[in-house]
Write a protein that holds these residues in place. Structure first.
Motif, short mmCIF file in Angstrom:
data_model
loop_
_atom_site.label_atom_id
_atom_site.label_comp_id
_atom_site.label_asym_id
_atom_site.label_seq_id
_atom_site.Cartn_x
_atom_site.Cartn_y
_atom_site.Cartn_z
N LYS A 138 0.84 -1.20 0.00
CA LYS A 138 0.00 0.00 0.00
C LYS A 138 0.87 1.25 0.00
N ILE A 139 1.87 1.27 0.86
CA ILE A 139 2.77 2.43 0.95
C ILE A 139 3.56 2.59 -0.34
N ALA A 140 4.01 1.48 -0.91
CA ALA A 140 4.79 1.53 -2.15
C ALA A 140 3.98 2.12 -3.30
N LYS A 141 2.72 1.75 -3.40
CA LYS A 141 1.87 2.29 -4.45
C LYS A 141 1.62 3.78 -4.26
N GLU A 142 1.46 4.19 -3.02
CA GLU A 142 1.27 5.61 -2.73
C GLU A 142 2.51 6.41 -3.14
N LYS A 143 3.69 5.86 -2.84
CA LYS A 143 4.93 6.54 -3.18
C LYS A 143 5.13 6.60 -4.70
N ALA A 144 4.76 5.54 -5.38
CA ALA A 144 4.87 5.53 -6.84
C ALA A 144 3.95 6.57 -7.46
N TYR A 145 2.76 6.65 -6.94
CA TYR A 145 1.80 7.66 -7.41
C TYR A 145 2.37 9.06 -7.23
#
Length: 200
Positions: A138-145
């Motif tokens: 979840k955190i990784a996807k937020e950072k990628a966004y």
């Protein structure tokens, strides 16, 4: 439609639908400076700066910008010459300018996932590890966004670079073919997973 507008980060927002990222306005420039153009990726490649009679274009998430004023950066011999004449969304996030000149963002969140080691992982129970991995993703996807949004906003709000159009692609292009692998630089920069904090 044969192309997807970049103004709403359509593909990446769909990938992040489960992360509950706040609904933010991605592209603050809603109008074009002139009649908008539509180019395929191949046609976009003709505007890489190699022809001094043509402007230099690059695209970010499907939106094309005229970056001719930045010729010393994006033209031949420039620090970022690889980005000219292409949709360089992936490279802007990973900083792998020699291997990631692509609009394909599949798997980009992996660069923000921590690396695992047996010595650390064995300190977690199965239930703890499952919950941890879910939170890490979840955190990784937020950072990628946010990483992509940074560059979308950078070019959309730049005083010298002008939005001129969009990249024309067939519907569903972003799910076709083999997904790219994470480049070496991005993979090497991943942190290692930390051991659990022991309760006292």
């Amino acid at each position: 439609m044969l192309f997807r507008s970049a103004t709403q980060l359509s593909y990446w927002q769909a990938m992040l639908v489960s992360t509950q990222v706040p609904n933010e306005s991605i592209d603050t420039k809603t109008t074009f400076q002139a009649t908008p153009i539509q180019l395929t990726d191949a046609e976009l490649g003709q505007y890489d700066g190699s022809d001094p009679t043509k402007p230099i274009y690059l695209a970010v998430n499907g939106t094309i910008y005229d970056v001719t004023d930045g010729r010393r950066f994006y033209g031949p011999g420039g620090s970022y010459h690889q980005l000219g004449g292409a949709d360089c969304s992936r490279a802007l996030v990973t900083t792998c300018f020699n291997s990631d000149i692509s609009p394909d963002l599949r798997g980009i969140e992996k660069m923000f996932l921590p690396k695992s080691t047996p010595q650390v992982d064995e300190q977690y129970t199965m239930e703890e590890m499952a919950a941890l991995q879910e939170e890490e993703l979840k955190i990784a996807k937020e950072k990628a966004y946010k990483a992509l949004k940074h560059w979308v906003d950078f070019f959309a709000n730049h005083k010298k670079y002008v939005k001129v159009g969009t990249v024309k692609r067939e519907k569903g292009w972003e799910t076709k073919g083999e997904a790219p692998t994470l480049c070496q630089n991005a993979n090497n920069a991943r942190p290692f997973r930390k051991a659990p904090v022991k309760k006292t």
